[in-house]
Design an enzyme around this catalytic site. Structure first.
Site, short mmCIF file in Angstrom:
data_model
loop_
_atom_site.label_atom_id
_atom_site.label_comp_id
_atom_site.label_asym_id
_atom_site.label_seq_id
_atom_site.Cartn_x
_atom_site.Cartn_y
_atom_site.Cartn_z
N PRO A 124 0.81 -1.18 0.13
CA PRO A 124 0.00 -0.04 0.10
C PRO A 124 0.87 1.26 -0.07
CG PRO A 124 -0.82 -1.45 1.49
CD PRO A 124 0.31 -2.17 0.91
N CYS A 125 0.61 2.19 -0.58
CA CYS A 125 1.53 3.22 -1.10
C CYS A 125 0.85 4.48 -0.93
CB CYS A 125 1.90 3.12 -2.83
SG CYS A 125 0.36 3.19 -3.70
N GLN A 126 -0.30 4.71 -0.22
CA GLN A 126 -1.04 6.28 -0.22
C GLN A 126 -0.03 7.32 0.50
OE1 GLN A 126 -2.20 3.12 0.32
NE2 GLN A 126 -4.44 3.31 -0.76
#
Length: 380
Positions: A124-126
């Protein structure tokens, strides 16, 4: 396109591939590529690996995959029925301390999974994203990136592909350097950098940070890999023009219903032949200030790649997602094509429009993993 034929080796085959309604058969082969897929999503990365294996004459098997989101898992299972997919949090299986001795759970998992040819993952890269102003580069989820390094210690894969957003190298906690240091200590050869996926023929503007690692031998420079796979830039028309009036009754082909105000904004764009919404037509909160994202409320152009497809593609207030010729935003089917999903890929089990948008917007275009996996797995 004949079964067993690599889609990039035939002129115009990418175009035909996206319109395939039946999945190509796996080839008969003595070699099977065994993959572990972390943060698997709906299967965009897995699809690219499957196609890379097929193009090289190998069979593909997902020995273990893990994804925490239920809707993504349903879609993944619909498309990879033989995969060993677990719906859970990666932290239930791997230790958070990258350098610690293997736990009993990790040893059992390693024995259960067996030999691994390829470890892949897009954590996850938010928090790394340049689109996220609130938590940019300072998000607790950024630590999930280190689980790729931990998985390398557990599974000892021959090759590794790690995908993330372009802002990753600027993360304040230094997860990239820490991961590279661990992989180097584990004996992996490394190559890393940014890839503009439009250069690979994906019809959208999207830059991703990639790490390649191999215990088999030196890894080619990422720029060289991209240069060898580079093809002409594809535009929105190339990807979705044939879908403009498609009606199937399926949720994937059903456009969203805009609010009264957004419907009026779409009408204004088309009635005035515009692709950018004038300032006075924007909501009051967007007026009279410097616009950071000018594409918001915009209309797509047939002759250009799309902007980055995100989970907001159903709404014009989230980006340039108004169809070039129809007074609506793009459908999930059109967004999937722009994300390089072929028509045979099944999304219906997502069940809701919200889940569809999240799954497709968060996916990794399969053309990226196809190019990278093919280069790592080809026998030189």
């Amino acid at each position: 396109m004949p079964d067993g034929q690599a889609f990039t080796e035939v002129r115009g085959a990418d175009h035909s591939y996206l319109r395939m309604t039946h999945r190509p058969k796996q080839v008969a082969s003595r070699r099977t590529i065994r993959t572990v897929d972390l943060f698997a999503g709906c299967g965009g990365t897995a699809l690219g690996i499957e196609e890379a294996c097929r193009s090289l004459g190998y069979r593909s098997h997902i020995a273990w995959a893990i994804e925490v989101e239920a809707a993504a898992c349903r879609v993944f299972r619909d498309n990879f029925a033989e995969a060993n997919l677990v719906e859970d949090d990666i932290r239930s299986f791997l230790a958070s301390d990258v350098g610690a001795s293997l736990t009993q759970v990790e040893e059992c998992l390693r024995d259960e999974v067996g030999p691994v040819d390829l470890l892949v993952g897009g954590p996850p890269c938010q928090g790394h994203s340049d689109l996220n102003n609130f938590s940019r580069r300072n998000d607790a989820k950024n630590g999930l990136y280190l689980y790729m390094a931990r998985a390398a210690k557990v599974f000892r894969p021959s090759n590794i592909i790690i995908e993330n957003v372009q802002g990753l190298p600027h993360d304040r906690s230094g997860v990239l350097k820490r991961t590279l240091d661990v992989l180097s200590d584990e004996g992996y050869h490394l190559s890393h950098g940014l890839v503009d996926i439009a250069r690979l023929g994906v019809p959208q503007r999207r830059r991703r940070h990639i790490v390649l690692a191999s215990r088999v031998g030196p890894v080619r420079d990422l720029d060289d890999i991209v240069r060898d796979a580079e093809c002409e830039e594809r535009d929105v028309a190339w990807a979705i023009k044939d879908l403009s009036d498609r009606t199937s009754g399926s949720i994937v082909d059903t456009p969203s219903r805009p609010s009264k105000d957004n419907h009026a904004r779409m009408d204004y764009l088309f009635d005035n032949g515009l692709f950018e919404l004038p300032n006075e037509q924007r909501p009051p909160c967007h007026r009279d200030k410097k616009q950071t994202y000018t594409s918001v409320y915009g209309r797509m152009r047939w002759d250009r790649p799309s902007q980055t497809i995100t989970s907001g593609f159903y709404s014009m207030c989230m980006g340039r997602y108004v169809h070039p010729e129809r007074r609506r935003t793009i459908t999930a089917h059109e967004a999937a094509r722009l994300q390089f999903f072929p028509d045979y890929f099944k999304f219906e089990s997502a069940k809701s429009r919200t889940a569809l948008a999240r799954i497709i917007g968060n996916a990794v275009p399969m053309k990226l993993s196809y190019v990278l996996a093919r280069d790592l797995l080809v026998e030189r």
